[in-house]
Design a protein around this motif. Structure first.
Motif, PDB file in Angstrom:
ATOM      1  N   ALA A   1     -29.436  16.302  22.723  1.00 18.24           N
ATOM      2  CA  ALA A   1     -29.616  15.213  23.697  1.00 18.24           C
ATOM      3  C   ALA A   1     -30.977  15.311  24.367  1.00 18.24           C
ATOM      4  O   ALA A   1     -31.603  14.286  24.695  1.00 18.24           O
ATOM      5  CB  ALA A   1     -28.493  15.253  24.735  1.00 18.24           C
ATOM      6  N   GLU A   2     -31.454  16.534  24.594  1.00 15.52           N
ATOM      7  CA  GLU A   2     -32.762  16.718  25.215  1.00 15.52           C
ATOM      8  C   GLU A   2     -33.870  16.174  24.308  1.00 15.52           C
ATOM      9  O   GLU A   2     -34.863  15.611  24.800  1.00 15.52           O
ATOM     10  CB  GLU A   2     -33.002  18.195  25.513  1.00 15.52           C
ATOM     11  CG  GLU A   2     -34.312  18.461  26.239  1.00 15.52           C
ATOM     12  CD  GLU A   2     -34.578  19.947  26.425  1.00 15.52           C
ATOM     13  OE1 GLU A   2     -35.063  20.339  27.489  1.00 15.52           O
ATOM     14  OE2 GLU A   2     -34.304  20.720  25.477  1.00 15.52           O
ATOM     15  N   CYS A   3     -33.729  16.346  22.990  1.00 12.78           N
ATOM     16  CA  CYS A   3     -34.727  15.808  22.068  1.00 12.78           C
ATOM     17  C   CYS A   3     -34.886  14.299  22.237  1.00 12.78           C
ATOM     18  O   CYS A   3     -35.999  13.770  22.206  1.00 12.78           O
ATOM     19  CB  CYS A   3     -34.334  16.131  20.619  1.00 12.78           C
ATOM     20  SG  CYS A   3     -34.468  17.867  20.159  1.00 12.78           S
ATOM     21  N   HIS A   4     -33.762  13.620  22.422  1.00 15.09           N
ATOM     22  CA  HIS A   4     -33.821  12.175  22.660  1.00 15.09           C
ATOM     23  C   HIS A   4     -34.416  11.872  24.030  1.00 15.09           C
ATOM     24  O   HIS A   4     -35.209  10.933  24.185  1.00 15.09           O
ATOM     25  CB  HIS A   4     -32.421  11.570  22.561  1.00 15.09           C
ATOM     26  CG  HIS A   4     -31.836  11.604  21.185  1.00 15.09           C
ATOM     27  ND1 HIS A   4     -32.347  10.871  20.135  1.00 15.09           N
ATOM     28  CD2 HIS A   4     -30.769  12.290  20.686  1.00 15.09           C
ATOM     29  CE1 HIS A   4     -31.628  11.090  19.042  1.00 15.09           C
ATOM     30  NE2 HIS A   4     -30.667  11.946  19.349  1.00 15.09           N
ATOM     31  N   ALA A   5     -34.043  12.691  25.027  1.00 11.11           N
ATOM     32  CA  ALA A   5     -34.447  12.406  26.411  1.00 11.11           C
ATOM     33  C   ALA A   5     -35.952  12.506  26.606  1.00 11.11           C
ATOM     34  O   ALA A   5     -36.520  11.776  27.421  1.00 11.11           O
ATOM     35  CB  ALA A   5     -33.725  13.355  27.364  1.00 11.11           C
ATOM     36  N   VAL A   6     -36.617  13.412  25.884  1.00 10.90           N
ATOM     37  CA  VAL A   6     -38.052  13.638  26.087  1.00 10.90           C
ATOM     38  C   VAL A   6     -38.914  12.795  25.161  1.00 10.90           C
ATOM     39  O   VAL A   6     -40.131  12.725  25.336  1.00 10.90           O
ATOM     40  CB  VAL A   6     -38.402  15.134  25.911  1.00 10.90           C
ATOM     41  CG1 VAL A   6     -37.639  15.980  26.914  1.00 10.90           C
ATOM     42  CG2 VAL A   6     -38.138  15.601  24.486  1.00 10.90           C
ATOM     43  N   ALA A   7     -38.289  12.138  24.166  1.00 10.93           N
ATOM     44  CA  ALA A   7     -39.059  11.334  23.221  1.00 10.93           C
ATOM     45  C   ALA A   7     -39.387   9.969  23.824  1.00 10.93           C
ATOM     46  O   ALA A   7     -38.582   9.392  24.546  1.00 10.93           O
ATOM     47  CB  ALA A   7     -38.274  11.154  21.920  1.00 10.93           C
ATOM     48  N   THR A   8     -40.560   9.471  23.518  1.00 10.56           N
ATOM     49  CA  THR A   8     -40.976   8.174  24.056  1.00 10.56           C
ATOM     50  C   THR A   8     -40.456   7.000  23.240  1.00 10.56           C
ATOM     51  O   THR A   8     -40.469   5.862  23.699  1.00 10.56           O
ATOM     52  CB  THR A   8     -42.511   8.096  24.112  1.00 10.56           C
ATOM     53  OG1 THR A   8     -43.039   8.340  22.793  1.00 10.56           O
ATOM     54  CG2 THR A   8     -43.065   9.143  25.072  1.00 10.56           C
ATOM     55  N   SER A   9     -39.990   7.278  22.023  1.00 12.77           N
ATOM     56  CA  SER A   9     -39.454   6.225  21.164  1.00 12.77           C
ATOM     57  C   SER A   9     -38.629   6.881  20.055  1.00 12.77           C
ATOM     58  O   SER A   9     -38.632   8.106  19.908  1.00 12.77           O
ATOM     59  CB  SER A   9     -40.582   5.390  20.549  1.00 12.77           C
ATOM     60  OG  SER A   9     -41.341   6.178  19.651  1.00 12.77           O
ATOM     61  N   VAL A  10     -37.951   6.051  19.279  1.00 15.80           N
ATOM     62  CA  VAL A  10     -37.186   6.569  18.134  1.00 15.80           C
ATOM     63  C   VAL A  10     -38.123   7.221  17.132  1.00 15.80           C
ATOM     64  O   VAL A  10     -37.854   8.303  16.604  1.00 15.80           O
ATOM     65  CB  VAL A  10     -36.378   5.429  17.478  1.00 15.80           C
ATOM     66  CG1 VAL A  10     -35.807   5.893  16.144  1.00 15.80           C
ATOM     67  CG2 VAL A  10     -35.268   4.967  18.397  1.00 15.80           C
ATOM     68  N   ASP A  11     -39.255   6.566  16.855  1.00 16.80           N
ATOM     69  CA  ASP A  11     -40.201   7.114  15.878  1.00 16.80           C
ATOM     70  C   ASP A  11     -40.822   8.417  16.351  1.00 16.80           C
ATOM     71  O   ASP A  11     -41.166   9.283  15.533  1.00 16.80           O
ATOM     72  CB  ASP A  11     -41.311   6.089  15.586  1.00 16.80           C
ATOM     73  CG  ASP A  11     -40.783   4.876  14.845  1.00 16.80           C
ATOM     74  OD1 ASP A  11     -39.727   5.004  14.188  1.00 16.80           O
ATOM     75  OD2 ASP A  11     -41.411   3.807  14.939  1.00 16.80           O
ATOM     76  N   ALA A  12     -40.967   8.566  17.681  1.00 18.99           N
ATOM     77  CA  ALA A  12     -41.583   9.785  18.215  1.00 18.99           C
ATOM     78  C   ALA A  12     -40.586  10.922  18.401  1.00 18.99           C
ATOM     79  O   ALA A  12     -40.974  12.019  18.803  1.00 18.99           O
ATOM     80  CB  ALA A  12     -42.249   9.474  19.557  1.00 18.99           C
TER      81      ALA A  12
ATOM     82  N   ALA B   1     -25.905  13.569   9.151  1.00 20.07           N
ATOM     83  CA  ALA B   1     -26.351  12.613   8.131  1.00 20.07           C
ATOM     84  C   ALA B   1     -27.262  11.547   8.747  1.00 20.07           C
ATOM     85  O   ALA B   1     -28.276  11.159   8.156  1.00 20.07           O
ATOM     86  CB  ALA B   1     -25.141  11.953   7.471  1.00 20.07           C
ATOM     87  N   VAL B   2     -26.912  11.085   9.944  1.00 25.37           N
ATOM     88  CA  VAL B   2     -27.760  10.094  10.622  1.00 25.37           C
ATOM     89  C   VAL B   2     -29.133  10.690  10.899  1.00 25.37           C
ATOM     90  O   VAL B   2     -30.171  10.036  10.682  1.00 25.37           O
ATOM     91  CB  VAL B   2     -27.092   9.640  11.938  1.00 25.37           C
ATOM     92  CG1 VAL B   2     -28.052   8.737  12.723  1.00 25.37           C
ATOM     93  CG2 VAL B   2     -25.798   8.894  11.648  1.00 25.37           C
ATOM     94  N   ALA B   3     -29.156  11.941  11.379  1.00 23.67           N
ATOM     95  CA  ALA B   3     -30.438  12.591  11.658  1.00 23.67           C
ATOM     96  C   ALA B   3     -31.249  12.780  10.384  1.00 23.67           C
ATOM     97  O   ALA B   3     -32.477  12.582  10.373  1.00 23.67           O
ATOM     98  CB  ALA B   3     -30.200  13.939  12.344  1.00 23.67           C
ATOM     99  N   VAL B   4     -30.580  13.143   9.295  1.00 23.90           N
ATOM    100  CA  VAL B   4     -31.264  13.312   8.011  1.00 23.90           C
ATOM    101  C   VAL B   4     -31.862  11.986   7.556  1.00 23.90           C
ATOM    102  O   VAL B   4     -32.992  11.929   7.036  1.00 23.90           O
ATOM    103  CB  VAL B   4     -30.292  13.869   6.949  1.00 23.90           C
ATOM    104  CG1 VAL B   4     -30.899  13.768   5.543  1.00 23.90           C
ATOM    105  CG2 VAL B   4     -29.940  15.324   7.242  1.00 23.90           C
ATOM    106  N   SER B   5     -31.131  10.892   7.766  1.00 21.17           N
ATOM    107  CA  SER B   5     -31.645   9.588   7.353  1.00 21.17           C
ATOM    108  C   SER B   5     -32.900   9.215   8.131  1.00 21.17           C
ATOM    109  O   SER B   5     -33.813   8.572   7.588  1.00 21.17           O
ATOM    110  CB  SER B   5     -30.574   8.513   7.550  1.00 21.17           C
ATOM    111  OG  SER B   5     -30.396   8.213   8.922  1.00 21.17           O
ATOM    112  N   MET B   6     -32.957   9.630   9.405  1.00 17.38           N
ATOM    113  CA  MET B   6     -34.133   9.338  10.220  1.00 17.38           C
ATOM    114  C   MET B   6     -35.301  10.250   9.859  1.00 17.38           C
ATOM    115  O   MET B   6     -36.465   9.845   9.944  1.00 17.38           O
ATOM    116  CB  MET B   6     -33.795   9.489  11.703  1.00 17.38           C
ATOM    117  CG  MET B   6     -32.692   8.548  12.200  1.00 17.38           C
ATOM    118  SD  MET B   6     -33.070   6.800  11.931  1.00 17.38           S
ATOM    119  CE  MET B   6     -34.500   6.593  12.987  1.00 17.38           C
TER     120      MET B   6
END
Length: 448
Positions: A334-345, A372-377
């Motif tokens: 969850a922290e990885c998502h929280a600190v990212a500025t966008s999905v691509d980042a 699997a979702v993370a692997v797809s991204m």
């Protein structure tokens, strides 16, 4: 910000003062005090009487008396103390009735020539025994801890643990619990009644578990809080995607738990996970309540205070534990998502690794699906599809709409529109939440 519990007396726990209650009168005041103090009141009465079921009944009786008295006479200067005093008086009355009953039984037994029937009972003075129990404010937190472990005891079913925890520790009424889980109030009341009878039949003592017992049962307590939050953050049925009251109650319970077991790393890991997940709530739904997918969320609306609290709790978990546990690893994701500025980042490579770690700590098909979702991204839909196909073949998520929903997205990204449509239609049939159904229908309409 969710209201924190206040203490009854002593230490650094500020008492709920009359000034703090100035904006509340009558019934509103009773409801506010009950929500804040019920866990300590029930716990203290349980320690006082030695009977958990009786303590809960006594607290409810004190609550009912306050509903009559406070609107008439005004809110007392120490509302929680007033409720405790009434509860203790009711306990003494109950002990006296029990003592008189035992004396009658003893006399009857004597008349029948069975004088030994109640030996040792009639001679005891339960009122004096109760009054001899020291009222120690420093033990109040222990009472709450004992209540949490009792409500989450392994002899109870998962549904009973959740209902009893929300009732006794959370201070929710049966109606509120029923509304949160979209079940009849009578069902909630039956679960609570059965739970108390089960605890009594198993002779489970009201006490803080020993260190060894606590280590064995902490996981159960954490799982109940996590379950409450999960239902609140992603409702399995109904018209609302998020049930903020239920999710907020879980966060508050997690905060209480970290104060009660400050050396338990996973308690802080769970709190971190709940704070970091809840931080995204403001942008997860649109103006009319429809879900907003991660890639379309306005990250400026994320709750930065919750993110800071979550990251601080995660740091604490890392500091006091020997590596992160399952909740801590999920918090790190969850922290990885929280600190990212966008999905691509977003650091999807790290998220994939964290899901692999989580799969070893707490293996489950849902973890594999998220991986699997993370692997797809990170590596594209073609790399993720075999993982999802394995889950489909295993059939472990056959009743969940999540698996066909993810598989449909992957197939759509691979240009296999016909197969994607079939999966999304299956997901729609399995989905019980009307808001998520709207999203699935929109995706199917876009295919047309």
């Amino acid at each position: 910000m969710d209201p924190e519990r206040t203490g009854l007396a002593g230490g650094d726990r500020p008492a709920l003062s009359a000034a703090a209650m100035s904006d509340h009168t009558g019934r509103d005041a009773v409801a506010a005090v009950w929500r804040i103090e019920s866990a300590r009141i029930v716990g203290a009465l349980a320690r006082y009487t030695g009977d958990f079921a009786l303590a809960e009944d006594l607290a409810q009786e004190a609550f009912a008396e306050a509903l009559v008295t406070w609107p008439r006479d005004g809110v007392p200067g120490n509302p929680a103390g007033w409720l405790l005093t009434v509860g203790r008086r009711r306990a003494i009355d109950a002990f006296r009735r029990r003592s008189a009953r035992d004396e009658r039984y003893a006399a009857l037994a004597h008349d029948l020539g069975e004088g030994g029937l109640a030996a040792g009972n009639a001679s005891a003075d339960p009122v004096r025994a109760a009054e001899d129990v020291l009222w120690d404010p420093d033990r109040i937190d222990d009472d709450v801890l004992a209540s949490m472990f009792l409500c989450c005891h392994p002899v109870l079913s998962r549904e009973a643990r959740v209902a009893l925890t929300l009732r006794v520790v959370g201070g929710l009424t049966s109606d509120e619990i029923a509304k949160a889980f979209l079940i009849p109030t009578a069902t909630v009341q039956a679960r609570i009644t059965r739970a108390k009878k089960t605890l009594a039949a198993a002779r489970v003592p009201f006490a803080v578990p020993t260190a060894a017992e606590r280590a064995e049962r902490t996981g159960t307590v954490l799982s109940v809080v996590y379950l409450i939050f999960t239902e609140g953050s992603s409702a399995t049925s109904g018209d609302d995607l998020i049930r903020l009251d239920l999710a907020g109650e879980a966060r508050r319970l997690a905060r209480v738990l970290t104060r009660l077991v400050p050396d338990e790393a996973e308690a802080f890991g769970l709190l971190a996970l709940l704070e970091l997940t809840a931080a995204r709530f403001p942008s997860r739904t649109g103006p009319d309540g429809e879900p907003v997918l991660l890639e379309h969320q306005d990250r400026r609306r994320w709750d930065r205070s919750a993110i800071r609290r979550g990251r601080a709790a995660l740091t604490r978990a890392q500091r006091i534990g020997r590596g992160l546990g399952a909740y801590g690893v999920q918090a790190a994701i969850a922290e990885c998502h929280a600190v990212a500025t966008s999905v691509d980042a977003t650091n999807w490579e790290r998220i994939v690794l964290l899901y692999e770690v989580l799969g070893r700590l707490a293996p489950s098909p849902v973890v594999d699906l998220n991986r699997a979702v993370a692997v797809s991204m990170a590596h594209g839909p073609a790399a993720a599809l075999p993982i999802v196909d394995e889950l489909t073949a295993a059939g472990t998520l056959s009743h969940s709409h999540l698996l066909p929903s993810v598989r449909g997205e992957l197939l759509l990204r691979l240009g296999r529109t016909g197969q994607a449509r079939a999966e999304l239609e299956r997901a729609l049939r399995l989905c019980g939440n009307t808001r998520e159904q709207t999203v699935l229908r929109r995706k199917l309409a876009d295919l047309d």
